[in-house]
Design an enzyme around this catalytic site. Structure first.
Site, PDB file in Angstrom:
ATOM      1  N   LYS A 198    -129.159 102.479 -17.099  1.00 55.30           N
ATOM      2  CA  LYS A 198    -127.910 101.901 -16.876  1.00 55.30           C
ATOM      3  C   LYS A 198    -127.182 102.537 -15.539  1.00 55.30           C
ATOM      4  O   LYS A 198    -126.448 103.207 -15.929  1.00 55.30           O
ATOM      5  CB  LYS A 198    -126.941 101.514 -17.985  1.00 55.30           C
ATOM      6  CG  LYS A 198    -126.099 100.100 -17.421  1.00 55.30           C
ATOM      7  CD  LYS A 198    -124.699 100.388 -17.881  1.00 55.30           C
ATOM      8  CE  LYS A 198    -123.708 101.152 -17.267  1.00 55.30           C
ATOM      9  NZ  LYS A 198    -123.316 100.562 -15.820  1.00 55.30           N
ATOM     10  N   SER A 252    -117.399 110.253 -17.333  1.00 54.38           N
ATOM     11  CA  SER A 252    -116.300 110.778 -17.564  1.00 54.38           C
ATOM     12  C   SER A 252    -115.971 111.284 -18.998  1.00 54.38           C
ATOM     13  O   SER A 252    -116.806 110.634 -19.629  1.00 54.38           O
ATOM     14  CB  SER A 252    -115.025 109.629 -17.170  1.00 54.38           C
ATOM     15  OG  SER A 252    -115.147 108.682 -17.974  1.00 54.38           O
ATOM     16  N   GLY A 256    -117.374 109.321 -22.552  1.00 55.39           N
ATOM     17  CA  GLY A 256    -118.297 110.199 -23.438  1.00 55.39           C
ATOM     18  C   GLY A 256    -117.779 109.894 -24.856  1.00 55.39           C
ATOM     19  O   GLY A 256    -118.344 109.814 -25.814  1.00 55.39           O
ATOM     20  N   GLU A 274    -122.675 114.726 -20.513  1.00 58.64           N
ATOM     21  CA  GLU A 274    -122.650 115.339 -19.294  1.00 58.64           C
ATOM     22  C   GLU A 274    -121.148 114.792 -18.817  1.00 58.64           C
ATOM     23  O   GLU A 274    -121.327 114.086 -18.164  1.00 58.64           O
ATOM     24  CB  GLU A 274    -123.546 115.753 -18.215  1.00 58.64           C
ATOM     25  CG  GLU A 274    -124.778 116.148 -18.683  1.00 58.64           C
ATOM     26  CD  GLU A 274    -124.744 117.477 -18.514  1.00 58.64           C
ATOM     27  OE1 GLU A 274    -123.790 118.238 -18.580  1.00 58.64           O
ATOM     28  OE2 GLU A 274    -125.926 118.284 -18.782  1.00 58.64           O
ATOM     29  N   CYS A 309    -118.877 116.663 -10.340  1.00 56.24           N
ATOM     30  CA  CYS A 309    -118.388 117.036 -11.677  1.00 56.24           C
ATOM     31  C   CYS A 309    -117.879 118.547 -11.718  1.00 56.24           C
ATOM     32  O   CYS A 309    -117.004 118.921 -12.266  1.00 56.24           O
ATOM     33  CB  CYS A 309    -119.266 116.623 -12.763  1.00 56.24           C
ATOM     34  SG  CYS A 309    -120.894 117.326 -12.236  1.00 56.24           S
ATOM     35  N   GLU A 406    -108.786 115.931 -13.738  1.00 55.83           N
ATOM     36  CA  GLU A 406    -109.753 115.803 -12.928  1.00 55.83           C
ATOM     37  C   GLU A 406    -109.463 114.713 -12.107  1.00 55.83           C
ATOM     38  O   GLU A 406    -109.133 113.571 -12.465  1.00 55.83           O
ATOM     39  CB  GLU A 406    -111.300 115.352 -13.690  1.00 55.83           C
ATOM     40  CG  GLU A 406    -112.142 115.256 -12.727  1.00 55.83           C
ATOM     41  CD  GLU A 406    -113.625 114.685 -13.351  1.00 55.83           C
ATOM     42  OE1 GLU A 406    -113.503 113.745 -14.068  1.00 55.83           O
ATOM     43  OE2 GLU A 406    -114.740 115.381 -13.107  1.00 55.83           O
TER      44      GLU A 406
HETATM   45  P1  NAD Z   1    -117.580 106.682 -15.885  1.00 54.12           P
HETATM   46  O1  NAD Z   1    -117.359 107.250 -17.157  1.00 54.12           O
HETATM   47  O2  NAD Z   1    -116.582 105.977 -15.706  1.00 54.12           O
HETATM   48  O3  NAD Z   1    -118.803 105.797 -15.707  1.00 54.12           O
HETATM   49  C1  NAD Z   1    -120.092 106.590 -16.042  1.00 54.12           C
HETATM   50  C2  NAD Z   1    -120.998 105.305 -16.532  1.00 54.12           C
HETATM   51  O4  NAD Z   1    -120.564 104.744 -17.904  1.00 54.12           O
HETATM   52  C3  NAD Z   1    -121.266 104.178 -15.718  1.00 54.12           C
HETATM   53  O5  NAD Z   1    -122.437 103.556 -15.617  1.00 54.12           O
HETATM   54  C4  NAD Z   1    -120.353 103.118 -16.472  1.00 54.12           C
HETATM   55  O6  NAD Z   1    -120.711 101.723 -16.195  1.00 54.12           O
HETATM   56  C5  NAD Z   1    -120.544 103.329 -17.926  1.00 54.12           C
HETATM   57  N1  NAD Z   1    -119.489 103.156 -18.744  1.00 54.12           N
HETATM   58  C6  NAD Z   1    -118.313 102.933 -18.583  1.00 54.12           C
HETATM   59  N2  NAD Z   1    -117.439 102.399 -19.606  1.00 54.12           N
HETATM   60  C7  NAD Z   1    -118.651 102.558 -20.698  1.00 54.12           C
HETATM   61  C8  NAD Z   1    -118.398 102.007 -21.994  1.00 54.12           C
HETATM   62  N3  NAD Z   1    -117.286 101.685 -22.754  1.00 54.12           N
HETATM   63  N4  NAD Z   1    -119.694 101.965 -22.558  1.00 54.12           N
HETATM   64  C9  NAD Z   1    -120.865 102.243 -22.187  1.00 54.12           C
HETATM   65  N5  NAD Z   1    -120.988 102.619 -20.538  1.00 54.12           N
HETATM   66  C10 NAD Z   1    -119.859 102.771 -20.091  1.00 54.12           C
HETATM   67  O7  NAD Z   1    -117.817 107.708 -14.903  1.00 54.12           O
HETATM   68  P2  NAD Z   1    -117.834 107.694 -13.206  1.00 54.12           P
HETATM   69  O8  NAD Z   1    -116.469 107.052 -12.650  1.00 54.12           O
HETATM   70  O9  NAD Z   1    -118.936 106.648 -12.953  1.00 54.12           O
HETATM   71  O10 NAD Z   1    -118.209 109.022 -12.765  1.00 54.12           O
HETATM   72  C11 NAD Z   1    -117.303 110.047 -12.673  1.00 54.12           C
HETATM   73  C12 NAD Z   1    -117.258 110.928 -13.910  1.00 54.12           C
HETATM   74  O11 NAD Z   1    -118.751 111.410 -13.930  1.00 54.12           O
HETATM   75  C13 NAD Z   1    -116.243 112.051 -13.571  1.00 54.12           C
HETATM   76  O12 NAD Z   1    -115.602 112.204 -14.819  1.00 54.12           O
HETATM   77  C14 NAD Z   1    -117.550 113.426 -13.455  1.00 54.12           C
HETATM   78  O13 NAD Z   1    -117.021 114.526 -13.825  1.00 54.12           O
HETATM   79  C15 NAD Z   1    -118.687 112.841 -14.141  1.00 54.12           C
HETATM   80  N6  NAD Z   1    -119.747 113.546 -14.006  1.00 54.12           N
HETATM   81  C16 NAD Z   1    -120.271 114.527 -14.590  1.00 54.12           C
HETATM   82  C17 NAD Z   1    -121.522 115.241 -14.402  1.00 54.12           C
HETATM   83  C18 NAD Z   1    -122.059 116.122 -15.186  1.00 54.12           C
HETATM   84  O14 NAD Z   1    -123.039 116.457 -14.947  1.00 54.12           O
HETATM   85  N7  NAD Z   1    -121.287 116.861 -16.134  1.00 54.12           N
HETATM   86  C19 NAD Z   1    -122.183 114.532 -13.227  1.00 54.12           C
HETATM   87  C20 NAD Z   1    -121.700 113.628 -12.548  1.00 54.12           C
HETATM   88  C21 NAD Z   1    -120.495 113.175 -12.719  1.00 54.12           C
END
Ligand code: NAD
Length: 504
Positions: A198, A252, A256, A274, A309, A406
């Site tokens: 996804k 995020s 998570g 992650e 991240c 963040e």
């Molecule tokens: P996000 O958590 O908003 O979304 C990530 C994914 O989760 C997207 O595909 C989104 O559609 C999905 N999602 C959102 N709500 C959901 C739910 N209720 N149930 C299931 N899936 C859901 O994050 P983002 O804005 O896309 O990315 C930025 C974040 O990702 C930052 O916090 C960044 O630090 C983190 N990140 C971490 C790493 C790592 O390796 N640790 C790498 C890249 C990004």
């Protein structure tokens, strides 16, 4: 999409972008059970180019019904064994073919990520190299791993077998769309799982192109599927599904945490996370080349518009050199201004969307209100396009929002410290524990501090120099488990113990 030669200039990339036709020939539908299909509910989402505001495409937006269709197809594929029971050398051959196809299409894939989420195209090309390298690494390693024979007596044979989990749902973010995808799907597929991807609703295009390439490479029906759509609908449905065995998530920390709850509410699926970071970058006064260190410290936060991240968003500088060092960081930031993402010379591109743009500006406003000293940046560029220049705050404390939370944008928070003890305390005073940087020439200090930093990775005299051979992941609220290296296979497989009693 074609160009007589490889794109090298802004004009080349613009010509390539103009030749992309999302209405004709480019699949914007979900890829389920070996077919490109509309969502059952008929919904679509609009994806736009944040550098121009132009609409790129209407993409299918899946929901719970599509998730269940994909889960059923994934389970059929897994139980059928065409992939899950294929000899590792067979899986390797298909994944290497996919890597070849990605290599052949790397310019198109890089362009899709750039148009979709605004990063500079040279950076997207680097991501493609990372994604392809990751796929090759796991393909190459999967037929070289052995199980174990337990140290039993002569009356028994104890075997430890490693087996795939079943159906893996990979939910990924938008900041490195295809590279984060590869980090997840390469080990999951290599281990023999069926994978449902996804992508983020903000950057679905390269994942859909990848689906076509995966089919061309010969991945059997139902083994790899792509469900574009929103997190709260299709993402949540996958996370709550009784038929999903593992959620592999990058995103995020807030989401998570929700995913762990969904696992508890459903089938206790394995949840591999992650998540976010607020990574400290510690600069001690004994550094040899402050100019170079400052350049790296600026790149650590301004690369990818700060939407990283492991962005080095907290710069901790020994007070003895702080003023001089910050001046050098400001000079480096000046050279990293945002520009057209299609210009290969742009260091920074556009912010992914208006929501993120507003969020970053709000943090900047709070930083000023809370009393930090704004040294550069702080205002968005005039449109069209969502651009925010490098922004540096000095005199930040750990009580300020910009010092703790963040931001996920090009905003650097500078702290001062007087002692090693204080530096370690500030560095560890965070909910997160993803990455930390440490700049010093003193090997004793380097080892002392490295051991005390609560962080998934520590970069010593560099920022983010890594390859496929070392694992990547966080501690504390930055997540659990590891991407990359052979350790990531542990996330996508289980151990089966076999005890055979032998007749005397
Ligand atoms: P996000 O958590 O908003 O979304 C990530 C994914 O989760 C997207 O595909 C989104 O559609 C999905 N999602 C959102 N709500 C959901 C739910 N209720 N149930 C299931 N899936 C859901 O994050 P983002 O804005 O896309 O990315 C930025 C974040 O990702 C930052 O916090 C960044 O630090 C983190 N990140 C971490 C790493 C790592 O390796 N640790 C790498 C890249 C990004």
């Amino acid at each position: 999409m074609s160009l007589a030669r490889h794109p090298a200039t802004r004009d080349d990339w613009q010509a390539l972008a103009a030749s992309l036709q999302f209405e004709q020939g480019f699949e914007t539908r979900a890829f389920i059970d070996d077919a490109f299909v509309d969502a059952e509910g008929g919904a679509t989402l609009t994806t736009t180019n944040p550098a121009t505001g132009e609409v790129l495409a209407e993409v299918v937006s899946c929901d719970a019904a599509d998730a269940e269709a994909a889960v059923s197809a994934a389970r059929r594929a897994f139980d059928g064994g065409a992939w899950s029971r294929l000899a590792p050398a067979g899986r390797k051959a298909v994944l290497l073919r996919l890597a070849e196809l990605m290599e052949a299409h790397r310019h198109e894939l890089a362009l899709l990520d750039t148009l979709d989420m605004g990063k500079p195209v040279s950076s997207s090309l680097g991501d493609m190299a990372g994604a392809i390298g990751c796929l090759r690494h796991h393909a190459e390693s999967i037929d070289k791993l052995y199980g174990e024979v337990a140290p039993t007596g002569d009356d028994a044979l104890g075997l430890v077998l490693r087996e795939p989990l079943g159906v893996v749902a990979s939910i990924v973010p938008w900041n490195f769309p295809l590279m984060m995808t590869a980090w997840k799907i390469a080990p999951a597929l290599a281990a023999g799982n069926s994978v449902i991807l996804k992508p983020s609703e903000k950057s679905p295009l390269s994942a859909l192109r990848l689906a076509s390439l995966a089919r061309e490479a010969g991945l059997p029906r139902g083994v790899f599927q792509v469900l574009p759509g929103f997190g709260h609908s299709v993402g949540k449905a996958l996370a709550l599904s009784m038929g999903v065995d593992c959620l592999a998530f990058t995103g995020s920390t807030a989401v998570g945490k929700q995913l762990m709850q969904y696992a508890g509410q459903s089938n206790l699926k394995k949840v591999f996370l992650e998540c976010g970071g607020k990574s400290p970058n510690l600069v001690f006064a004994d550094c040899r080349d402050l100019e170079r260190v400052a350049e790296h410290a600026a790149a650590a936060i301004f690369h990818n518009q700060g939407e990283v991240c492991i962005a080095g968003s907290r710069l901790l500088v020994e007070n003895a050199i702080r003023e001089a060092f910050v001046e050098k960081v400001l000079a480096a930031a000046e050279r990293m201004q945002p520009g057209d993402p299609l210009d290969p010379d742009s260091f920074m591109g556009a912010i992914v969307d208006e929501t993120q743009h507003a969020r970053i500006l709000d943090y900047i406003r709070r930083g000023v209100e809370e009393g930090a000293t704004l040294r550069t940046g702080g205002r968005a560029l005039d449109g069209p396009g969502l651009f925010i220049p490098p922004t540096v705050f000095d005199g930040v404390t750990d009580a300020m929002a910009i010092g703790r939370e963040e931001i996920f944008g090009p905003v650097l928070s500078v702290f001062g410290f007087d002692s090693e003890e204080e530096a370690v305390r500030l560095a560890n005073d965070s909910d997160y524990g993803l990455a930390a940087g440490l700049w010093s020439q003193d090997i004793d200090r380097i080892m002392r501090v490295t051991r005390r930093l609560r962080s998934g990775q520590v970069f010593v005299n560099n920022w983010a120099d890594m390859d496929q051979t070392v694992p990547f992941g966080g501690v504390k609220q930055s997540g659990n488990g590891r991407d990359k290296s052979h350790h990531s296979l542990e996330e996508y497989s289980d151990l089966k113990s076999v005890w055979m009693t032998l007749a005397p």
